[in-house]
Design a protein around this motif. Structure first.
Motif, PDB file in Angstrom:
ATOM      1  N   ALA A 146     -23.691 -40.713 133.577  1.00 21.36           N
ATOM      2  CA  ALA A 146     -22.896 -41.910 133.271  1.00 21.36           C
ATOM      3  C   ALA A 146     -21.796 -41.581 132.261  1.00 21.36           C
ATOM      4  N   ALA A 147     -22.097 -40.752 131.283  1.00 18.22           N
ATOM      5  CA  ALA A 147     -21.087 -40.355 130.289  1.00 18.22           C
ATOM      6  C   ALA A 147     -19.983 -39.530 130.954  1.00 18.22           C
ATOM      7  N   TRP A 148     -20.370 -38.628 131.861  1.00  9.58           N
ATOM      8  CA  TRP A 148     -19.387 -37.819 132.588  1.00  9.58           C
ATOM      9  C   TRP A 148     -18.510 -38.712 133.463  1.00  9.58           C
ATOM     10  N   HIS A 149     -19.132 -39.662 134.146  1.00 11.34           N
ATOM     11  CA  HIS A 149     -18.393 -40.593 134.995  1.00 11.34           C
ATOM     12  C   HIS A 149     -17.401 -41.402 134.151  1.00 11.34           C
ATOM     13  N   ALA A 150     -17.846 -41.890 132.995  1.00  5.65           N
ATOM     14  CA  ALA A 150     -16.962 -42.662 132.108  1.00  5.65           C
ATOM     15  C   ALA A 150     -15.778 -41.813 131.650  1.00  5.65           C
ATOM     16  N   LEU A 199     -14.426 -39.292 133.309  1.00  3.85           N
ATOM     17  CA  LEU A 199     -13.527 -39.148 134.457  1.00  3.85           C
ATOM     18  C   LEU A 199     -12.719 -40.415 134.694  1.00  3.85           C
ATOM     19  N   VAL A 200     -13.377 -41.566 134.600  1.00 10.20           N
ATOM     20  CA  VAL A 200     -12.678 -42.843 134.791  1.00 10.20           C
ATOM     21  C   VAL A 200     -11.593 -43.012 133.738  1.00 10.20           C
ATOM     22  N   GLU A 201     -11.906 -42.697 132.486  1.00  8.89           N
ATOM     23  CA  GLU A 201     -10.918 -42.823 131.407  1.00  8.89           C
ATOM     24  C   GLU A 201      -9.752 -41.864 131.613  1.00  8.89           C
ATOM     25  N   SER A 202     -10.044 -40.667 132.109  1.00  6.05           N
ATOM     26  CA  SER A 202      -9.007 -39.643 132.282  1.00  6.05           C
ATOM     27  C   SER A 202      -8.162 -39.829 133.530  1.00  6.05           C
ATOM     28  N   TYR A 203      -8.797 -40.304 134.642  1.00  5.74           N
ATOM     29  CA  TYR A 203      -8.113 -40.317 135.932  1.00  5.74           C
ATOM     30  C   TYR A 203      -8.070 -41.671 136.630  1.00  5.74           C
ATOM     31  N   GLY A 204      -8.768 -42.648 136.088  1.00  6.83           N
ATOM     32  CA  GLY A 204      -8.855 -43.942 136.754  1.00  6.83           C
ATOM     33  C   GLY A 204     -10.067 -43.986 137.665  1.00  6.83           C
ATOM     34  N   PRO A 205     -10.556 -45.197 137.972  1.00 10.00           N
ATOM     35  CA  PRO A 205     -11.801 -45.327 138.727  1.00 10.00           C
ATOM     36  C   PRO A 205     -11.766 -44.739 140.137  1.00 10.00           C
ATOM     37  N   LYS A 206     -10.694 -44.972 140.868  1.00  7.37           N
ATOM     38  CA  LYS A 206     -10.620 -44.489 142.253  1.00  7.37           C
ATOM     39  C   LYS A 206     -10.618 -42.962 142.321  1.00  7.37           C
ATOM     40  N   ARG A 207      -9.783 -42.362 141.504  1.00  2.30           N
ATOM     41  CA  ARG A 207      -9.675 -40.904 141.510  1.00  2.30           C
ATOM     42  C   ARG A 207     -10.966 -40.259 140.980  1.00  2.30           C
ATOM     43  N   ALA A 208     -11.561 -40.866 139.973  1.00  5.82           N
ATOM     44  CA  ALA A 208     -12.821 -40.351 139.440  1.00  5.82           C
ATOM     45  C   ALA A 208     -13.890 -40.339 140.520  1.00  5.82           C
ATOM     46  N   GLU A 209     -13.994 -41.414 141.266  1.00  8.78           N
ATOM     47  CA  GLU A 209     -14.992 -41.496 142.332  1.00  8.78           C
ATOM     48  C   GLU A 209     -14.707 -40.481 143.431  1.00  8.78           C
ATOM     49  N   SER A 210     -13.426 -40.263 143.737  1.00 13.80           N
ATOM     50  CA  SER A 210     -13.095 -39.274 144.765  1.00 13.80           C
ATOM     51  C   SER A 210     -13.464 -37.863 144.311  1.00 13.80           C
ATOM     52  N   PHE A 211     -13.274 -37.564 143.024  1.00 11.88           N
ATOM     53  CA  PHE A 211     -13.695 -36.262 142.502  1.00 11.88           C
ATOM     54  C   PHE A 211     -15.199 -36.085 142.674  1.00 11.88           C
ATOM     55  N   GLY A 257     -23.587 -32.105 125.394  1.00  7.76           N
ATOM     56  CA  GLY A 257     -24.103 -32.962 126.451  1.00  7.76           C
ATOM     57  C   GLY A 257     -24.697 -32.109 127.550  1.00  7.76           C
ATOM     58  N   ALA A 258     -24.282 -32.358 128.769  1.00 11.80           N
ATOM     59  CA  ALA A 258     -24.819 -31.629 129.916  1.00 11.80           C
ATOM     60  C   ALA A 258     -24.077 -30.322 130.181  1.00 11.80           C
ATOM     61  N   PHE A 259     -23.061 -30.022 129.413  1.00  8.59           N
ATOM     62  CA  PHE A 259     -22.245 -28.837 129.668  1.00  8.59           C
ATOM     63  C   PHE A 259     -22.602 -27.715 128.699  1.00  8.59           C
ATOM     64  N   ALA A 260     -22.535 -26.494 129.195  1.00 11.30           N
ATOM     65  CA  ALA A 260     -22.873 -25.346 128.359  1.00 11.30           C
ATOM     66  C   ALA A 260     -22.128 -24.109 128.839  1.00 11.30           C
ATOM     67  N   VAL A 261     -22.015 -23.159 127.927  1.00 13.61           N
ATOM     68  CA  VAL A 261     -21.515 -21.823 128.248  1.00 13.61           C
ATOM     69  C   VAL A 261     -22.679 -20.867 128.012  1.00 13.61           C
ATOM     70  N   VAL A 262     -22.999 -20.120 129.073  1.00 11.16           N
ATOM     71  CA  VAL A 262     -24.134 -19.201 129.044  1.00 11.16           C
ATOM     72  C   VAL A 262     -23.631 -17.795 129.276  1.00 11.16           C
ATOM     73  N   ILE A 263     -24.171 -16.860 128.510  1.00 11.05           N
ATOM     74  CA  ILE A 263     -23.861 -15.453 128.701  1.00 11.05           C
ATOM     75  C   ILE A 263     -25.114 -14.765 129.211  1.00 11.05           C
ATOM     76  N   GLY A 264     -24.947 -13.998 130.276  1.00 10.14           N
ATOM     77  CA  GLY A 264     -26.018 -13.145 130.792  1.00 10.14           C
ATOM     78  C   GLY A 264     -25.594 -11.705 130.645  1.00 10.14           C
ATOM     79  N   LYS A 265     -26.404 -10.923 129.950  1.00  9.89           N
ATOM     80  CA  LYS A 265     -26.098  -9.500 129.753  1.00  9.89           C
ATOM     81  C   LYS A 265     -27.030  -8.682 130.643  1.00  9.89           C
ATOM     82  N   ALA A 266     -26.438  -7.818 131.467  1.00 13.07           N
ATOM     83  CA  ALA A 266     -27.209  -7.004 132.397  1.00 13.07           C
ATOM     84  C   ALA A 266     -28.118  -6.055 131.644  1.00 13.07           C
ATOM     85  N   GLY A 267     -29.387  -6.050 132.017  1.00 10.38           N
ATOM     86  CA  GLY A 267     -30.371  -5.191 131.367  1.00 10.38           C
ATOM     87  C   GLY A 267     -30.243  -3.746 131.801  1.00 10.38           C
ATOM     88  N   ARG A 268     -31.049  -2.903 131.193  1.00 12.75           N
ATOM     89  CA  ARG A 268     -31.002  -1.461 131.457  1.00 12.75           C
ATOM     90  C   ARG A 268     -31.793  -1.067 132.703  1.00 12.75           C
TER      91      ARG A 268
END
Length: 103
Positions: A36-40, A42-54, A88-99
């Protein structure tokens, strides 16, 4: 899982994979609030119609899993993992290849 296994096989030991994505909470109520926070946003940034299409367009190609499940898939593929940023629901994850040999 297959993507991470292929990425691990493509990297030398010590190589790095970086993922910045949506990792919704495992708890259903928190996941709904997060969406719901993500949807809000998108609506604030792009408007309701465009947010729903995304959201409709992304629904055909995107599949999100909770962060702990994502980390588990990376680790099973032979990566050590670290969450370097989360909001929130977004994150940056790093995976380092093991030996060892890739999974």
């Amino acid at each position: 899982k297959a993507l991470y296994a292929r990425a691990r096989k493509a990297l030398r030991p010590g190589g790095v994979l970086i993922s910045a994505d949506c990792y919704p909470p495992a708890n259903g109520a928190l996941a709904r609030a997060s969406r719901a926070a993500w949807h809000a946003h998108l609506v604030e940034s792009y408007g309701p119609k465009r947010a729903e299409s995304f959201l409709q367009a992304w629904a055909d190609e995107d599949f999100y899993v909770p962060l702990d499940a994502e980390l588990g898939m990376l680790q099973a593929a032979g990566f050590s993992t670290e969450v370097v940023w989360r909001k929130g629901a977004f994150a940056v994850v790093i995976g380092k290849a093991g030996r060892g040999r890739p999974a």
